[in-house]
Design an enzyme around this catalytic site. Structure first.
Site, PDB file in Angstrom:
ATOM      1  N   ARG A   1      38.923  25.163 -15.116  1.00  0.00           N
ATOM      2  CA  ARG A   1      39.140  26.593 -14.835  1.00  0.00           C
ATOM      3  C   ARG A   1      37.880  27.250 -14.278  1.00  0.00           C
ATOM      4  O   ARG A   1      37.791  27.544 -13.101  1.00  0.00           O
ATOM      5  CB  ARG A   1      39.626  27.302 -16.116  1.00  0.00           C
ATOM      6  CG  ARG A   1      40.300  28.652 -15.878  1.00  0.00           C
ATOM      7  CD  ARG A   1      39.370  29.797 -15.580  1.00  0.00           C
ATOM      8  NE  ARG A   1      38.405  30.042 -16.661  1.00  0.00           N
ATOM      9  CZ  ARG A   1      37.405  30.903 -16.544  1.00  0.00           C
ATOM     10  NH1 ARG A   1      37.217  31.588 -15.418  1.00  0.00           N
ATOM     11  NH2 ARG A   1      36.543  31.059 -17.533  1.00  0.00           N
ATOM     12  N   ASP A   2      36.890  27.427 -15.118  1.00  0.00           N
ATOM     13  CA  ASP A   2      35.671  28.116 -14.702  1.00  0.00           C
ATOM     14  C   ASP A   2      34.965  27.359 -13.585  1.00  0.00           C
ATOM     15  O   ASP A   2      34.352  27.959 -12.704  1.00  0.00           O
ATOM     16  CB  ASP A   2      34.739  28.272 -15.914  1.00  0.00           C
ATOM     17  CG  ASP A   2      33.581  29.218 -15.644  1.00  0.00           C
ATOM     18  OD1 ASP A   2      33.743  30.131 -14.830  1.00  0.00           O
ATOM     19  OD2 ASP A   2      32.521  29.021 -16.248  1.00  0.00           O
TER      20      ASP A   2
ATOM     21  N   HIS B   1      24.579  28.363 -17.875  1.00  0.00           N
ATOM     22  CA  HIS B   1      24.494  27.894 -16.489  1.00  0.00           C
ATOM     23  C   HIS B   1      23.093  27.326 -16.259  1.00  0.00           C
ATOM     24  O   HIS B   1      22.137  27.721 -16.931  1.00  0.00           O
ATOM     25  CB  HIS B   1      24.802  29.035 -15.525  1.00  0.00           C
ATOM     26  CG  HIS B   1      26.264  29.351 -15.440  1.00  0.00           C
ATOM     27  ND1 HIS B   1      26.882  29.717 -14.267  1.00  0.00           N
ATOM     28  CD2 HIS B   1      27.237  29.349 -16.386  1.00  0.00           C
ATOM     29  CE1 HIS B   1      28.167  29.922 -14.498  1.00  0.00           C
ATOM     30  NE2 HIS B   1      28.397  29.716 -15.772  1.00  0.00           N
TER      31      HIS B   1
ATOM     32  N   CYS C   1      27.209  28.962  -8.921  1.00  0.00           N
ATOM     33  CA  CYS C   1      26.957  30.303  -9.444  1.00  0.00           C
ATOM     34  C   CYS C   1      27.104  31.295  -8.298  1.00  0.00           C
ATOM     35  O   CYS C   1      26.281  31.302  -7.381  1.00  0.00           O
ATOM     36  CB  CYS C   1      25.553  30.387 -10.032  1.00  0.00           C
ATOM     37  SG  CYS C   1      25.169  32.013 -10.680  1.00  0.00           S
TER      38      CYS C   1
ATOM     39  N   ASN D   1      27.685  25.903 -14.008  1.00  0.00           N
ATOM     40  CA  ASN D   1      27.802  25.446 -15.394  1.00  0.00           C
ATOM     41  C   ASN D   1      27.005  24.173 -15.665  1.00  0.00           C
ATOM     42  O   ASN D   1      26.921  23.294 -14.820  1.00  0.00           O
ATOM     43  CB  ASN D   1      29.267  25.144 -15.711  1.00  0.00           C
ATOM     44  CG  ASN D   1      30.141  26.375 -15.651  1.00  0.00           C
ATOM     45  OD1 ASN D   1      29.965  27.294 -16.436  1.00  0.00           O
ATOM     46  ND2 ASN D   1      31.082  26.395 -14.727  1.00  0.00           N
TER      47      ASN D   1
ATOM     48  N   HIS E   1      27.506  29.214 -23.667  1.00  0.00           N
ATOM     49  CA  HIS E   1      28.036  28.887 -22.332  1.00  0.00           C
ATOM     50  C   HIS E   1      26.896  29.117 -21.334  1.00  0.00           C
ATOM     51  O   HIS E   1      26.665  30.233 -20.885  1.00  0.00           O
ATOM     52  CB  HIS E   1      29.219  29.828 -22.039  1.00  0.00           C
ATOM     53  CG  HIS E   1      29.911  29.597 -20.739  1.00  0.00           C
ATOM     54  ND1 HIS E   1      31.229  29.201 -20.666  1.00  0.00           N
ATOM     55  CD2 HIS E   1      29.499  29.719 -19.459  1.00  0.00           C
ATOM     56  CE1 HIS E   1      31.586  29.095 -19.394  1.00  0.00           C
ATOM     57  NE2 HIS E   1      30.551  29.415 -18.650  1.00  0.00           N
TER      58      HIS E   1
END
Length: 297
Positions: free
Chosen positions: A15-16, A209, A240, A249, A207
């Site tokens: 998803r992300d 990055h 990003c 990520n 979470h």
């Protein structure tokens, strides 16, 4: 502080990660990736997003993705549902866990969803309530917990306030997102110290990055502070969008390699995970964003 004996990995690549990848992306490709991740032992996988295809075209057909996935009682497939329309579609697709997004930055909230933080949280309240009434778990995300591309540094107290409101509306877990990847271990330590005064460790996830190459160092700091849920993305999927040319990520392969070295249980087969990361990277025609994946591939 003693490191946790085991860690829950929340795999956000489907998803992300994929929503920020260029190129064509079919439902079949998404399903194949998710199945490979489940086969590798991942038990919490963000499988889709019920948002308007106009805004996030890569997540179109998420209902078809959920319909195609094999039922696995041990695996939780979750979806992002930013509004009631999205929640209704998710419920119709049989989704058992949904996520809502808040931000700790007023500037980020204004630029991205054209409202204040308070207004965004009010929008999520009926979504969370309806999800809980339907027996569906709700996870909360907070973006820009350390820095914002428009506002700069974010005060830990701003994160605490958003976290408290997400918990109050029924979120069982709050994922703290360093959206632009500017955090360092000291800043993560200060953030967690503030949040932990109000929120229990078992209700927190991180979470990170890897824009500035600090994600693993930040994860280690979070582990030292008792956090045992980590979001990550296979093959480092997802650039990003707020930092030109920057990585997004942290790669799941890197996180698993770190946990293996620390003797922390996680239930994931690293070799199978590396294969899944290599396969989706090849399908997308991109370099594998995982250093571990490249080294073991």
């Amino acid at each position: 502080m003693t490191l946790p004996s085991s860690v829950k990995i929340v795999e956000v690549g489907p998803r992300d990660g994929l929503q920020n990848e260029p190129g064509e992306l079919t439902v079949a490709t998404r399903v194949k990736l998710i199945e490979a991740l489940a086969d590798a032992g991942l038990r919490h996988i963000e499988a889709g997003s019920f948002v308007s295809p106009k805004w996030v075209p890569k997540m179109a057909g998420s209902d078809q993705v959920f319909a195609a996935l094999k039922a696995r009682p041990e695996v939780t497939y979750s979806a992002l549902t930013p509004n009631m329309q999205g929640l209704e579609a998710a419920l119709a697709a049989g989704v058992k866990e949904v996520a809502v997004f808040g931000a700790a930055s007023e500037a980020f909230s204004a630029k991205n969803i054209n409202c204040t933080i308070a207004e965004s949280l009010e929008r999520f309240r009926p979504v969370a309530s309806a999800a809980l009434d339907a027996g569906v778990a709700v996870r909360g995300y907070i973006s820009c917990v350390v820095g914002c591309p428009y506002q700069g540094a974010i005060a830990p107290q701003a994160v605490v306030e958003v976290a408290q409101q997400l918990l109050d509306m029924g979120c069982y877990e709050i994922s703290l997102g360093d959206t632009v990847g500017v955090a360092t271990p000291n800043r993560i330590g200060a953030l967690l110290e503030a949040v932990q005064r109000k929120v229990a460790n078992q209700q927190l996830a991180v979470h990170f990055h890897d824009t500035y190459g600090q994600a693993l160092a930040n994860i280690y700091r979070a582990l030292e502070m008792g956090i045992s849920t980590i979001d990550s993305s296979v093959a480092g999927l997802g650039g990003c969008p707020y930092a030109a040319g920057a990585s997004g990520n942290v790669a799941t392969e890197e996180v698993i390699y770190l946990l293996n070295g620390l003797g922390i249980a996680h239930g994931v087969d690293l070799a199978a995970l590396v294969q899944a990361g290599a396969a989706i990277s090849a399908k997308l025609g991109r370099d594998n964003g995982s250093k571990v994946g490249r080294a073991m591939g």
